[in-house]
Design a protein around this motif. Structure first.
Motif, PDB file in Angstrom:
ATOM      1  N   GLN A   1     -10.180   5.831  75.550  1.00 54.77           N
ATOM      2  CA  GLN A   1     -11.515   6.427  75.651  1.00 54.77           C
ATOM      3  C   GLN A   1     -12.538   5.295  75.570  1.00 54.77           C
ATOM      4  OE1 GLN A   1     -12.065   9.499  76.483  1.00 54.77           O
ATOM      5  NE2 GLN A   1      -9.893  10.083  76.362  1.00 54.77           N
ATOM      6  N   ILE A   2     -13.516   5.347  76.450  1.00 55.66           N
ATOM      7  CA  ILE A   2     -14.355   4.162  76.657  1.00 55.66           C
ATOM      8  C   ILE A   2     -15.834   4.514  76.574  1.00 55.66           C
ATOM      9  CG2 ILE A   2     -15.017   2.444  78.396  1.00 55.66           C
ATOM     10  CD1 ILE A   2     -11.965   2.777  79.321  1.00 55.66           C
ATOM     11  N   ALA A   3     -16.573   3.697  75.836  1.00 49.76           N
ATOM     12  CA  ALA A   3     -18.037   3.785  75.820  1.00 49.76           C
ATOM     13  C   ALA A   3     -18.586   2.506  76.436  1.00 49.76           C
ATOM     14  CB  ALA A   3     -18.547   3.935  74.390  1.00 49.76           C
ATOM     15  N   THR A   4     -19.524   2.641  77.342  1.00 49.35           N
ATOM     16  CA  THR A   4     -20.060   1.466  78.046  1.00 49.35           C
ATOM     17  C   THR A   4     -21.590   1.511  78.051  1.00 49.35           C
ATOM     18  OG1 THR A   4     -20.121   2.599  80.169  1.00 49.35           O
ATOM     19  CG2 THR A   4     -18.106   1.387  79.653  1.00 49.35           C
ATOM     20  N   ILE A   5     -22.155   0.387  78.468  1.00 48.90           N
ATOM     21  CA  ILE A   5     -23.572   0.374  78.810  1.00 48.90           C
ATOM     22  C   ILE A   5     -23.707  -0.030  80.274  1.00 48.90           C
ATOM     23  CG2 ILE A   5     -24.434  -0.094  76.495  1.00 48.90           C
ATOM     24  CD1 ILE A   5     -24.726  -3.065  77.360  1.00 48.90           C
ATOM     25  N   GLY A   6     -24.834   0.287  80.861  1.00 47.17           N
ATOM     26  CA  GLY A   6     -25.131  -0.128  82.226  1.00 47.17           C
ATOM     27  C   GLY A   6     -26.117  -1.285  82.224  1.00 47.17           C
ATOM     28  N   PRO A   7     -26.663  -1.611  83.382  1.00 49.07           N
ATOM     29  CA  PRO A   7     -27.633  -2.707  83.470  1.00 49.07           C
ATOM     30  C   PRO A   7     -28.835  -2.514  82.548  1.00 49.07           C
ATOM     31  CG  PRO A   7     -26.873  -2.082  85.644  1.00 49.07           C
ATOM     32  CD  PRO A   7     -26.300  -1.073  84.699  1.00 49.07           C
ATOM     33  N   ALA A   8     -29.245  -1.278  82.311  1.00 50.25           N
ATOM     34  CA  ALA A   8     -30.407  -1.060  81.434  1.00 50.25           C
ATOM     35  C   ALA A   8     -30.122  -1.555  80.028  1.00 50.25           C
ATOM     36  CB  ALA A   8     -30.788   0.420  81.406  1.00 50.25           C
ATOM     37  N   GLY A   9     -28.920  -1.308  79.533  1.00 50.31           N
ATOM     38  CA  GLY A   9     -28.556  -1.806  78.210  1.00 50.31           C
ATOM     39  C   GLY A   9     -28.455  -3.318  78.198  1.00 50.31           C
ATOM     40  N   GLU A  10     -27.862  -3.857  79.252  1.00 48.06           N
ATOM     41  CA  GLU A  10     -27.722  -5.320  79.334  1.00 48.06           C
ATOM     42  C   GLU A  10     -29.098  -5.995  79.332  1.00 48.06           C
ATOM     43  OE1 GLU A  10     -25.488  -6.099  82.848  1.00 48.06           O
ATOM     44  OE2 GLU A  10     -23.806  -4.826  82.228  1.00 48.06           O
ATOM     45  N   ASN A  11     -30.067  -5.340  79.955  1.00 52.24           N
ATOM     46  CA  ASN A  11     -31.410  -5.925  80.073  1.00 52.24           C
ATOM     47  C   ASN A  11     -32.368  -5.434  78.997  1.00 52.24           C
ATOM     48  OD1 ASN A  11     -30.828  -7.517  82.406  1.00 52.24           O
ATOM     49  ND2 ASN A  11     -30.790  -5.628  83.605  1.00 52.24           N
ATOM     50  N   LEU A  12     -31.813  -4.830  77.966  1.00 50.82           N
ATOM     51  CA  LEU A  12     -32.555  -4.496  76.746  1.00 50.82           C
ATOM     52  C   LEU A  12     -33.696  -3.506  76.981  1.00 50.82           C
ATOM     53  CD1 LEU A  12     -32.757  -8.088  75.149  1.00 50.82           C
ATOM     54  CD2 LEU A  12     -30.832  -6.487  75.214  1.00 50.82           C
TER      55      LEU A  12
ATOM     56  N   ILE B   1      -9.820  -1.302  70.712  1.00 50.62           N
ATOM     57  CA  ILE B   1      -9.229  -0.784  69.473  1.00 50.62           C
ATOM     58  C   ILE B   1      -8.010   0.058  69.853  1.00 50.62           C
ATOM     59  CG2 ILE B   1      -9.609   0.717  67.478  1.00 50.62           C
ATOM     60  CD1 ILE B   1     -12.667   0.186  67.892  1.00 50.62           C
ATOM     61  N   GLU B   2      -6.858  -0.386  69.391  1.00 49.33           N
ATOM     62  CA  GLU B   2      -5.638   0.403  69.617  1.00 49.33           C
ATOM     63  C   GLU B   2      -4.991   0.575  68.253  1.00 49.33           C
ATOM     64  OE1 GLU B   2      -3.244  -1.148  72.729  1.00 49.33           O
ATOM     65  OE2 GLU B   2      -1.935   0.607  72.800  1.00 49.33           O
ATOM     66  N   ASP B   3      -5.240   1.728  67.652  1.00 43.90           N
ATOM     67  CA  ASP B   3      -4.929   1.923  66.232  1.00 43.90           C
ATOM     68  C   ASP B   3      -5.559   0.771  65.426  1.00 43.90           C
ATOM     69  OD1 ASP B   3      -3.676   4.327  66.701  1.00 43.90           O
ATOM     70  OD2 ASP B   3      -1.708   3.436  66.948  1.00 43.90           O
ATOM     71  N   HIS B   4      -4.792   0.102  64.606  1.00 44.45           N
ATOM     72  CA  HIS B   4      -5.394  -0.979  63.817  1.00 44.45           C
ATOM     73  C   HIS B   4      -5.264  -2.350  64.483  1.00 44.45           C
ATOM     74  CE1 HIS B   4      -5.978   1.064  59.624  1.00 44.45           C
ATOM     75  NE2 HIS B   4      -6.459   1.767  60.621  1.00 44.45           N
ATOM     76  N   ASN B   5      -4.877  -2.358  65.744  1.00 46.76           N
ATOM     77  CA  ASN B   5      -4.875  -3.605  66.513  1.00 46.76           C
ATOM     78  C   ASN B   5      -6.243  -3.753  67.175  1.00 46.76           C
ATOM     79  OD1 ASN B   5      -2.069  -4.180  66.034  1.00 46.76           O
ATOM     80  ND2 ASN B   5      -1.624  -2.492  67.462  1.00 46.76           N
ATOM     81  N   ILE B   6      -6.955  -4.780  66.780  1.00 47.20           N
ATOM     82  CA  ILE B   6      -8.341  -4.948  67.210  1.00 47.20           C
ATOM     83  C   ILE B   6      -8.466  -6.246  68.002  1.00 47.20           C
ATOM     84  CG2 ILE B   6     -10.751  -5.011  66.435  1.00 47.20           C
ATOM     85  CD1 ILE B   6      -9.102  -2.515  65.476  1.00 47.20           C
ATOM     86  N   GLU B   7      -9.101  -6.168  69.150  1.00 50.09           N
ATOM     87  CA  GLU B   7      -9.330  -7.372  69.956  1.00 50.09           C
ATOM     88  C   GLU B   7     -10.763  -7.393  70.471  1.00 50.09           C
ATOM     89  OE1 GLU B   7      -6.435  -8.872  72.920  1.00 50.09           O
ATOM     90  OE2 GLU B   7      -5.417  -6.977  72.505  1.00 50.09           O
TER      91      GLU B   7
ATOM     92  N   LYS C   1      -8.012   3.684  71.590  1.00 46.00           N
ATOM     93  CA  LYS C   1      -6.818   4.529  71.759  1.00 46.00           C
ATOM     94  C   LYS C   1      -6.196   4.704  70.379  1.00 46.00           C
ATOM     95  CE  LYS C   1      -2.310   4.355  74.072  1.00 46.00           C
ATOM     96  NZ  LYS C   1      -1.494   3.495  74.945  1.00 46.00           N
ATOM     97  N   GLY C   2      -5.971   5.923  69.981  1.00 42.54           N
ATOM     98  CA  GLY C   2      -5.442   6.175  68.646  1.00 42.54           C
ATOM     99  C   GLY C   2      -4.237   7.084  68.665  1.00 42.54           C
ATOM    100  N   THR C   3      -3.304   6.804  67.755  1.00 41.12           N
ATOM    101  CA  THR C   3      -2.084   7.632  67.700  1.00 41.12           C
ATOM    102  C   THR C   3      -1.794   8.125  66.290  1.00 41.12           C
ATOM    103  OG1 THR C   3      -0.693   5.687  67.335  1.00 41.12           O
ATOM    104  CG2 THR C   3      -1.034   6.357  69.626  1.00 41.12           C
ATOM    105  N   LYS C   4      -2.733   7.890  65.379  1.00 41.28           N
ATOM    106  CA  LYS C   4      -2.471   8.277  63.991  1.00 41.28           C
ATOM    107  C   LYS C   4      -2.879   9.734  63.760  1.00 41.28           C
ATOM    108  CE  LYS C   4      -3.429   3.574  62.347  1.00 41.28           C
ATOM    109  NZ  LYS C   4      -2.152   3.231  61.740  1.00 41.28           N
TER     110      LYS C   4
END
Lengths: 615, 78
Positions: free
Chosen positions: A158-169, A124-130, A203-206
């Motif tokens: 700014q980044i939120a991630t999961i590790g192997p525990a999240g991947e393996n439910l 997410i970069e402002d309203h540009n979403i991929e 990343k946001g600039t608004k």
């Protein structure tokens, strides 16, 4: 709408599409933000009976109306999803810097639905979403993948991630951010993993419109100054929350040896002073925080060499006391392992303490664990089991679904010492001799979590044998503390420094233009408390009073030693507390809100679902 | 008779007389922090830690007129 970015981002991972829609005015008006948005959107959008780890569940991430504004502690974010741990309402908040970034990108909520066919990340970069492929990050640790993404996308994401525990439910997998902050509870990381969503990068600039810019700056500045003027302001930061370790032992409430005891004789080796003298590198703060509670540490021995944020108090309690790891470096190492694997360190310490007791009692045998050991006090045993849980190997695969499910599979009366409520593991306070704290845990809407109400000092002040008045205080706290999660503010300024609550209506008015007393703001929080109860009533068959009891250990087994030795809380005391609590809440004897209560809370839309449940 | 200057940090202030976070405690003779709390009607277990004149001290440390005492509420987890 002043105080709001004005938009909701909806991402469908199945269709690989997104939409940006205006924030509904009535949502902001009636539910404020953060936890309020999460609860209402979950009620409205997640189909009844949805599999928590299936395509119909949704991840909702919501900042609040005060997020990103110049005031102390305005950097919290609320994640929510139907919980794989409880099957009911789940949310968890996180600090760091991603919440303001979401707001500056122009969003008051992210709604993520569907399931990707391959690992992806949301950029997410402002309203540009991929929606981008993320296979190269899949399988990496939460800390490692955050570092890779910072390198690949840029430091200003700014980044939120999961590790192997999240991947393996794993049911107690967390969402990680800022190299050591976690939305740890209720398994929100597993929901992210079920969608094959490795990361969210923002990343946001608004900017965000303010009702009165001058007043916002003036009030915000005064709030900072009021913090700085508090007695002992400068004494808070060095140890952070770990500073409470000795005191919790002094009052006999420190989880020890899978909650057999409330006192760990070696607690001085894992307290805040040990962090300062042995491992701390620097303090670490969230966005706009004047009292950094994070301790960035370096633990090095011939066996390991790790950097980690922590350990904070809860990790010390559940990894240190509960599994009896008795030195701060080993606690920091186990903390690092949990963080990298993406395990909630609270539940991990609780689950592994449970497994160690099962091993001690012969429920888990040597042949079940390839001849390895599972002894209290062994960091090596903690680490191998944490890895096996995250990768769902052997007995770790059973434990990956938490102590409630594991005890059902193990049988042999292990439910007695599976220390959980509603499928969520108990956090850092033994409560057999603390009635208000006990009630806080057993009635907490997400399971046995201290975040909603922390009442031990009230128990000490009002009498630990006294049951009267405990329900009233618990309810007050269950409205105050979650209000912070609706506004998405850190509560530590209030509770740790004694910062006056009267500041919050002032800044709320300056930012939003809406004028409320603090009591009136608490009314919003009470509405959400009733709504989350309704959500779990809707989703969990037979939900009600029977889900509000602690494990048998707490009702039948005396604490083994320490200042609270011999204490336990018999079932009749629990019943007294629950009866009082339900009555004050306007709920029936089974913990179901009355029609009048739903009407008073302006939750009439829930009545058709709740009415058939009343007897 | 002199005074001990007392400050209270955090939520435990609500259990002190008048809920004052800064006050003077009249002291005509030395006493321990624990004794002072007893006189104030505050359970000593409500206090996590004490500093006297900037130095960490136990609740059994003896204080006297002219001392500055800072009392800490326990933090509520992380």
């Amino acid at each position: 709408m002043n105080g709001y970015a004005g938009h909701i981002l909806r991402v469908n991972l199945t269709k690989r599409t997104h939409t940006i829609s205006p924030l509904p005015e009535d949502l902001a008006r009636d539910y404020l933000g953060g936890r309020g948005f999460v609860a209402k959107l979950m009620w409205d959008e997640i189909p009844q009976g949805a599999d928590p780890l299936g395509p119909d569940n949704k991840i909702i991430a919501a900042p609040g109306p005060l997020t990103g504004v110049f005031l102390p502690g305005s950097g919290k974010l609320e994640f929510g999803a139907k919980s794989p741990a409880s099957g009911g309402y789940g949310d968890s908040n996180i600090g760091g810097h991603i919440s303001p970034e979401i707001k500056y990108a122009g969003f008051d909520a992210l709604i993520i639905e569907g399931v990707a066919t391959e690992p992806v990340m949301l950029v997410i970069e402002d309203h540009n979403i991929e929606i981008r492929p993320a296979s190269e990050y899949w399988g990496k640790g939460a800390l490692e993948s955050e570092a890779m993404l910072k390198n690949d996308l840029g430091e200003d994401f700014q980044i939120a991630t999961i590790g192997p525990a999240g991947e393996n439910l794993v049911y107690f997998a967390c969402i990680s951010h800022d190299f050591g902050r976690q939305a740890g509870r209720t398994g929100v990381g597993a929901v992210m993993g079920s969608k094959k969503l490795k990361a969210i990068a923002v990343k946001g600039t608004k900017s965000v419109p303010l009702a009165d810019t001058k007043a916002t700056i003036e009030v915000g500045k005064k709030m900072f100054e009021a913090c700085f003027e508090k007695p002992g302001f400068e004494e808070w930061t060095p140890q952070g929350t770990a500073g409470v370790t000795d005191w919790v032992n002094e009052v006999g409430a420190f989880p020890t040896r899978n909650f057999k005891s409330g006192y760990f004789p070696k607690h001085q080796f894992i307290n805040g002073e040990q962090i300062v003298t042995q491992i701390k590198v620097t303090d670490k703060a969230c966005y706009s925080c004047p009292i950094p509670c994070g301790k960035y540490s370096h633990a090095k021995t011939p066996k390991y060499d790790v950097h980690v944020e922590g350990p904070e108090y809860e990790t010390i309690a559940l990894i240190g006391g509960n599994t009896e790891i008795d030195n701060i470096k080993d606690c920091a190492y186990a903390n690092y392992i949990c963080d990298e694997l993406g395990l909630d360190s609270i539940s991990a310490g609780n689950v592994i303490g449970f497994a160690m007791e099962c091993y001690e009692k012969g429920v888990i045998k040597g042949e079940d664990i390839d001849g390895r050991t599972l002894n209290f006090g062994s960091v090596d045993d903690f680490v191998w089991l944490a890895n096996d849980i995250a990768y769902r190997k052997g007995v770790g695969n059973v434990l990956a679904e938490g102590v409630k499910t594991a005890s059902e599979k193990f049988g042999e009366d292990t439910a007695r010492f599976a220390i959980q409520v509603k499928g969520v593991e108990w956090s850092g306070y033994e409560a057999r001799y603390a009635p208000a704290m006990m009630l806080s845990y057993i009635t907490c809407d997400v399971g046995a979590h201290h975040n909603r109400s922390w009442a031990i000092t009230y128990d000490v002040a009002s009498g630990r044998d006294v049951m009267e008045g405990k329900a009233q205080r618990t309810i007050e706290l269950q409205h105050i503390r979650p209000l912070f999660d609706m506004l998405c503010l850190c509560r530590l300024q209030w509770v740790e420094l004694g910062f006056e609550l009267d500041w919050y209506p002032q800044i709320f008015k300056a930012v939003t233009g809406r004028e409320f007393s603090f009591e009136e703001l608490l009314g919003f929080s009470e509405r959400i408390w009733n709504l989350t109860r309704c959500y779990s009533l809707r989703e969990i068959e037979g939900f009600g009073r029977s889900f509000d009891y602690p494990p048998a250990r707490f009702m039948e087994e005396p604490i083994t030693d320490g200042p609270t030795e011999g204490k336990f809380m018999p079932r009749e005391s629990i019943d007294y507390l629950l009866d009082d609590y339900y009555k004050l809440r306007g709920w029936d004897n089974n913990g179901i809100p009355s029609q009048a209560q739903l009407s008073k809370m302006k939750l009439e839309f829930a009545e058709p679902v709740i009415a058939p449940l009343r007897k | 008779m002199g005074v001990i200057k007392v400050s209270v940090r955090g939520h435990a202030v609500e259990y002190f007389p008048g809920q004052e976070e800064r006050f003077d405690f009249p002291a005509d003779k030395p006493l321990t922090i624990r004794q002072m709390l007893d006189i104030l009607g505050v359970n000593p277990l409500l206090i996590m830690m004490a500093n006297v004149n900037g130095v960490k001290r136990s609740k059994d440390y003896t204080i006297t007129a002219g001392d500055e005492v800072l009392l800490f509420s326990p933090p509520s987890g992380g």
